[in-house]
Design an enzyme around this catalytic site. Structure first.
Site, PDB file in Angstrom:
ATOM      1  CE  LYS A 183      -2.180   1.977   4.062  1.00 44.06           C
ATOM      2  NZ  LYS A 183      -1.322   3.078   4.232  1.00 44.06           N
ATOM      3  CG  ASN A 184       2.243   2.654   3.490  1.00 45.92           C
ATOM      4  OD1 ASN A 184       1.094   2.988   3.197  1.00 45.92           O
ATOM      5  ND2 ASN A 184       2.610   2.397   4.731  1.00 45.92           N
ATOM      6  CB  CYS A 208      -4.224   5.935  10.677  1.00 44.09           C
ATOM      7  SG  CYS A 208      -4.749   4.554   9.669  1.00 44.09           S
ATOM      8  NE  ARG A 228       0.011   9.987   9.927  1.00 41.98           N
ATOM      9  CZ  ARG A 228      -0.316   9.051   9.055  1.00 41.98           C
ATOM     10  NH1 ARG A 228      -1.499   8.497   9.091  1.00 41.98           N
ATOM     11  NH2 ARG A 228       0.548   8.650   8.151  1.00 41.98           N
ATOM     12  CG  ASP A 267       3.083   1.123   9.666  1.00 42.04           C
ATOM     13  OD1 ASP A 267       2.084   1.814   9.813  1.00 42.04           O
ATOM     14  OD2 ASP A 267       4.172   1.566   9.252  1.00 42.04           O
ATOM     15  NE  ARG A 327      -6.734   4.564   4.667  1.00 35.05           N
ATOM     16  CZ  ARG A 327      -5.760   4.943   5.481  1.00 35.05           C
ATOM     17  NH1 ARG A 327      -5.982   5.065   6.764  1.00 35.05           N
ATOM     18  NH2 ARG A 327      -4.551   5.214   5.018  1.00 35.05           N
TER      19      ARG A 327
HETATM   20  N1  EPU Z   1       6.221  14.281  10.690  1.00 35.96           N
HETATM   21  C1  EPU Z   1       6.258  15.617  11.033  1.00 35.96           C
HETATM   22  N2  EPU Z   1       6.084  16.547  10.032  1.00 35.96           N
HETATM   23  C2  EPU Z   1       5.895  16.192   8.737  1.00 35.96           C
HETATM   24  C3  EPU Z   1       5.874  14.820   8.388  1.00 35.96           C
HETATM   25  C4  EPU Z   1       6.037  13.884   9.389  1.00 35.96           C
HETATM   26  O1  EPU Z   1       6.425  15.960  12.204  1.00 35.96           O
HETATM   27  O2  EPU Z   1       5.739  17.078   7.889  1.00 35.96           O
HETATM   28  C5  EPU Z   1       6.365  13.258  11.755  1.00 35.96           C
HETATM   29  C6  EPU Z   1       5.068  12.472  11.927  1.00 35.96           C
HETATM   30  O3  EPU Z   1       4.143  13.148  12.732  1.00 35.96           O
HETATM   31  C7  EPU Z   1       5.558  11.171  12.541  1.00 35.96           C
HETATM   32  C8  EPU Z   1       6.934  11.010  11.908  1.00 35.96           C
HETATM   33  O4  EPU Z   1       7.311  12.292  11.380  1.00 35.96           O
HETATM   34  O5  EPU Z   1       5.687  11.320  13.931  1.00 35.96           O
HETATM   35  C9  EPU Z   1       7.009   9.990  10.809  1.00 35.96           C
HETATM   36  O6  EPU Z   1       6.029  10.262   9.827  1.00 35.96           O
HETATM   37  P1  EPU Z   1       6.254   9.893   8.294  1.00 35.96           P
HETATM   38  O7  EPU Z   1       6.240  11.159   7.506  1.00 35.96           O
HETATM   39  O8  EPU Z   1       7.440   9.024   8.184  1.00 35.96           O
HETATM   40  O9  EPU Z   1       4.960   9.061   7.978  1.00 35.96           O
HETATM   41  P2  EPU Z   1       4.014   9.174   6.708  1.00 35.96           P
HETATM   42  O10 EPU Z   1       4.801   9.362   5.470  1.00 35.96           O
HETATM   43  O11 EPU Z   1       2.897  10.111   6.982  1.00 35.96           O
HETATM   44  C10 EPU Z   1       4.093   6.634   6.109  1.00 35.96           C
HETATM   45  C11 EPU Z   1       3.088   5.549   6.012  1.00 35.96           C
HETATM   46  C12 EPU Z   1       2.620   5.142   7.391  1.00 35.96           C
HETATM   47  C13 EPU Z   1       3.827   4.687   8.195  1.00 35.96           C
HETATM   48  C14 EPU Z   1       4.888   5.798   8.222  1.00 35.96           C
HETATM   49  C15 EPU Z   1       6.157   5.368   8.923  1.00 35.96           C
HETATM   50  C16 EPU Z   1       2.040   6.020   3.904  1.00 35.96           C
HETATM   51  C17 EPU Z   1       0.829   6.444   3.164  1.00 35.96           C
HETATM   52  N3  EPU Z   1       1.954   6.007   5.226  1.00 35.96           N
HETATM   53  O12 EPU Z   1       3.412   7.716   6.713  1.00 35.96           O
HETATM   54  O13 EPU Z   1       1.741   4.047   7.223  1.00 35.96           O
HETATM   55  O14 EPU Z   1       3.422   4.408   9.511  1.00 35.96           O
HETATM   56  O15 EPU Z   1       5.211   6.194   6.883  1.00 35.96           O
HETATM   57  O16 EPU Z   1       6.705   4.242   8.302  1.00 35.96           O
HETATM   58  O17 EPU Z   1       3.055   5.650   3.320  1.00 35.96           O
HETATM   59  C18 EPU Z   1      -0.076   2.684   7.680  1.00 35.96           C
HETATM   60  O18 EPU Z   1       0.186   2.100   6.623  1.00 35.96           O
HETATM   61  O19 EPU Z   1      -0.932   2.270   8.506  1.00 35.96           O
HETATM   62  C19 EPU Z   1       0.616   3.917   8.003  1.00 35.96           C
HETATM   63  C20 EPU Z   1       0.222   4.748   8.958  1.00 35.96           C
END
Ligand code: EPU
Length: 437
Positions: A22-23, A120, A125, A310, A418
Site C-alpha cells: 500500500k505504502n 489514520c 501527523r 506498523d 484501506r
Molecule cells: N512528521 C512531522 N512533520 C511532517 C511529516 C512527518 O512531524 O511534515 C512526523 C510524523 O508526525 C511522525 C513522523 O514524522 O511522527 C514519521 O512520519 P512519516 O512522515 O514518516 O509518515 P508518513 O509518510 O505520513 C508513512 C506511512 C505510514 C507509516 C509511516 C512510517 C504512507 C501512506 N503512510 O506515513 O503508514 O506508519 O510512513 O513508516 O506511506 C499505515 O500504513 O498504517 C501507516 C500509517
C-alpha cells in the site's frame, strides 16, 4: 459502519497471498503524473487507498485503467489538467496521498490544490516538513480554509534540505519534486524504507538521476523530461507481518505467499525472539505458533532498518499471550497505543506510560504522550464488542477477536479495507468463523 461478527477461538491455518505494498503503490501512481508517456504498475492490491489515488489522478486528467484481478494499473498522463476545486474537496480527509501530488502537479501545471488530509488518527501527523521542502524549492504556499494552494511562478529550483526526522512522506515529497527541479538537490536525514528505494527505482526508470549515499543522504540531479515506467510493486511487508502476528496470537500456522525475507529481517528477528517459528522459501514465508509458551520481549519501533511502527500493533496482540512482561516503546508516532484500550477490555493486562521505556530517549519523552506500553501475559482474551480505531489498530482488534473465546462484534471494518486486500475472504480461507453483520 460495517460490522464483522467474529466467532473466535479457532487457530488460523492455511495459505493467503499478499500483493503490492500500500505504502509504495500509491506513491508510484503519483509518480506517473511526472511522465510524458503512459506508465504501468503491476501487483497492485484491491484496497481503498488505490481507489482514492486512482480517483485523484482521474480528476487531474490522468487516464487510469485498473484490472483488480491481474493487479495491473495503466496510467496515461498525456492530458494532465487542473482539477475542479469542488471535486478535489470531495476527497478531503480520505487519504494522505494528495500532499505528494504537489511536486508533480507543480512541474506539469505550475499549481496544485491540496484538500485537508486524512489517514489514520495515530498522532498529529503534521505536514510542516512537506511545506518547508516545497518552499525551499521556490514554491509559494497559501493556506486556505479548505486546503492548501501551491504555486511556482518561477519554476522549481534544486535545494539543500536536512530533515529534523527521517520522515517517509517528506522524503517522497522531496524525490517527486527534485527529479525535475532545475539543478541539484541534496537531502540529509532521509528515510530509506524499502518502499522509498523502490520509488527511487521507479523514478530512475522514468529518466531521473538519483543517488542514495551512506548516512541517509540522497542526491538528485534535475532533468528536463521524464517518461512513463513499467514496474512491479514490492510485496506489502506490513500486511505480511500482520498475518504472521495473527498466526502467533491464534496459535495458528499461516503460509504468506508473496512475503519477502529481505524487507522483513528486523521483524523476523523479533518474531524468533518471541518464540514464533518461520520457514522461508522463494515464494513466501510460513509463520506458525511453536506450540510451546511464547516469550516476552523488549521492543522499540523505529525508522528503517528498525522495527516498523506498523508492525507494532498486531504484534502487541500476540504479546498478550507471551509469558512475562513485554515492553514496547513507540518512537515514530506519539499516539499509537489507543488500540490497547479494547485489548484491556478483552482481558489483556496492558499499562501505557508517558516515559520512554526503551533503551533510547525519543522525541516524545518530555511531551506527555502515552507512547510506551508494558504487556503482562499470558492472559486469555474474552470476546467483546469493539470499534476499529485506525487501520493497523483495527486489524489488531480483529486478531484479538479471533484469538478470544466467544463471539465478538467488530464495528467500522471499512477502515481495514484501506490497507488489507480482501481480508474477510482471507480470514475465511484460513478457517476463521466470521460473518458480515
Ligand atoms: N512528521 C512531522 N512533520 C511532517 C511529516 C512527518 O512531524 O511534515 C512526523 C510524523 O508526525 C511522525 C513522523 O514524522 O511522527 C514519521 O512520519 P512519516 O512522515 O514518516 O509518515 P508518513 O509518510 O505520513 C508513512 C506511512 C505510514 C507509516 C509511516 C512510517 C504512507 C501512506 N503512510 O506515513 O503508514 O506508519 O510512513 O513508516 O506511506 C499505515 O500504513 O498504517 C501507516 C500509517
Amino acid at each position: 459502519m460495517a460490522e464483522l461478527v467474529v466467532h473466535g477461538g479457532t487457530p488460523l491455518t492455511g495459505e493467503i497471498t499478499v500483493r503490492g505494498a500500500k505504502n509504495f503503490v500509491s506513491k508510484a501512481m503519483v509518480a506517473a503524473v511526472l511522465g510524458h508517456s503512459p506508465s504501468q504498475l503491476r501487483n497492485v492490491p484491491q484496497i481503498k487507498d488505490v481507489h482514492v489515488v486512482s480517483e485523484l489522478l482521474r480528476l487531474h486528467g490522468v487516464n487510469v485503467s485498473w484490472d483488480p484481478e491481474t493487479g495491473v494499473v495503466d496510467m496515461d498522463p498525456s492530458n494532465v489538467e487542473t482539477a475542479h476545486r469542488a471535486d478535489i474537496d470531495a476527497h478531503a480527509g480520505s487519504s494522505r496521498i494528495p500532499i505528494l501530488l504537489c511536486g508533480p502537479l507543480l512541474h506539469r501545471l505550475g499549481e496544485a490544490f491540496i484538500p485537508d488530509l486524512g489517514g489514520c488518527h495515530i498522532g498529529d501527523r503534521p505536514i510542516d516538513y512537506h511545506l518547508t521542502i516545497l518552499r525551499e524549492f521556490g514554491a509559494k504556499v497559501d493556506k486556505l480554509a479548505s486546503g492548501i494552494r501551491i504555486t511556482a511562478p518561477r519554476g522549481l529550483v534544486g535545494t539543500q534540505v536536512s530533515l529534523p526526522y527521517p520522515s517517509v512522506g517528506a522524503t517522497e515529497q522531496l524525490l517527486l519534486t527534485a527529479v525535475q527541479a532545475r539543478g541539484k538537490t541534496e537531502l540529509r536525514n532521509a528515510a530509506i524504507e524499502p518502499e522509498i528505494m523502490d520509488l527511487v527505482a521507479v523514478l530512475q526508470r522514468m529518466g531521473a538521476i538519483i543517488s542514495v549515499d551512506t548516512d541517509r543522504v540522497i542526491r538528485v540531479e534535475g532533468v528536463d523530461r521524464l517518461e512513463g515506467y513499467t514496474f512491479t510493486a514490492l510485496p506489502d511487508r506490513i500486511e505480511a507481518a500482520s498475518w504472521a502476528s495473527a498466526a502467533l496470537a491464534t496459535r495458528g500456522d499461516i503460509y504468506v505467499r508473496g512475503a519477502r525475507q529481505a524487507d522483513m529481517v528486523t521483524f523476523l528477528n523479533i518474531y524468533r525472539k518471541v518464540g514464533g517459528d518461520f520457514t522461508i522459501d522463494d515464494a513466501g514465508i510460513r509463520f506458525r505458533h511453536p506450540g510451546t509458551p511464547l516469550h516476552a520481549i523488549a521492543l522499540e519501533t523505529d525508522v528503517h532498518p528498525g522495527f516498523m511502527t506498523d508492525w507494532q500493533q498486531p504484534l502487541v496482540v500476540a504479546l498478550t499471550q507471551a509469558s512475562g512482561l513485554s515492553i514496547v516503546h513507540e518512537t515514530v508516532y506519539e499516539n499509537r497505543f489507543g488500540f490497547t484500550e479494547a485489548l484491556t477490555e478483552m482481558g489483556a493486562t496492558i499499562q501505557v506510560y508517558r516515559e520512554c521505556l526503551g533503551g533510547l530517549t525519543c522525541r516524545f519523552g518530555q511531551k506527555n504522550f502515552f507512547h510506551s506500553a508494558i504487556i503482562s501475559g499470558p492472559t486469555p482474551l474474552r470476546a467483546a464488542d469493539i470499534e476499529v480505531p485506525d487501520l493497523r489498530g483495527g486489524f489488531s482488534h480483529l486478531i484479538a477477536a479471533l484469538a478470544a473465546e466467544g463471539t465478538s462484534r467488530v464495528r467500522g471494518i471499512e477502515l481495514i479495507n484501506r490497507g488489507y486486500e480482501s481480508f474477510t475472504a482471507k480470514l475465511e480461507a484460513l478457517g476463521a468463523k466470521v460473518e458480515q453483520a
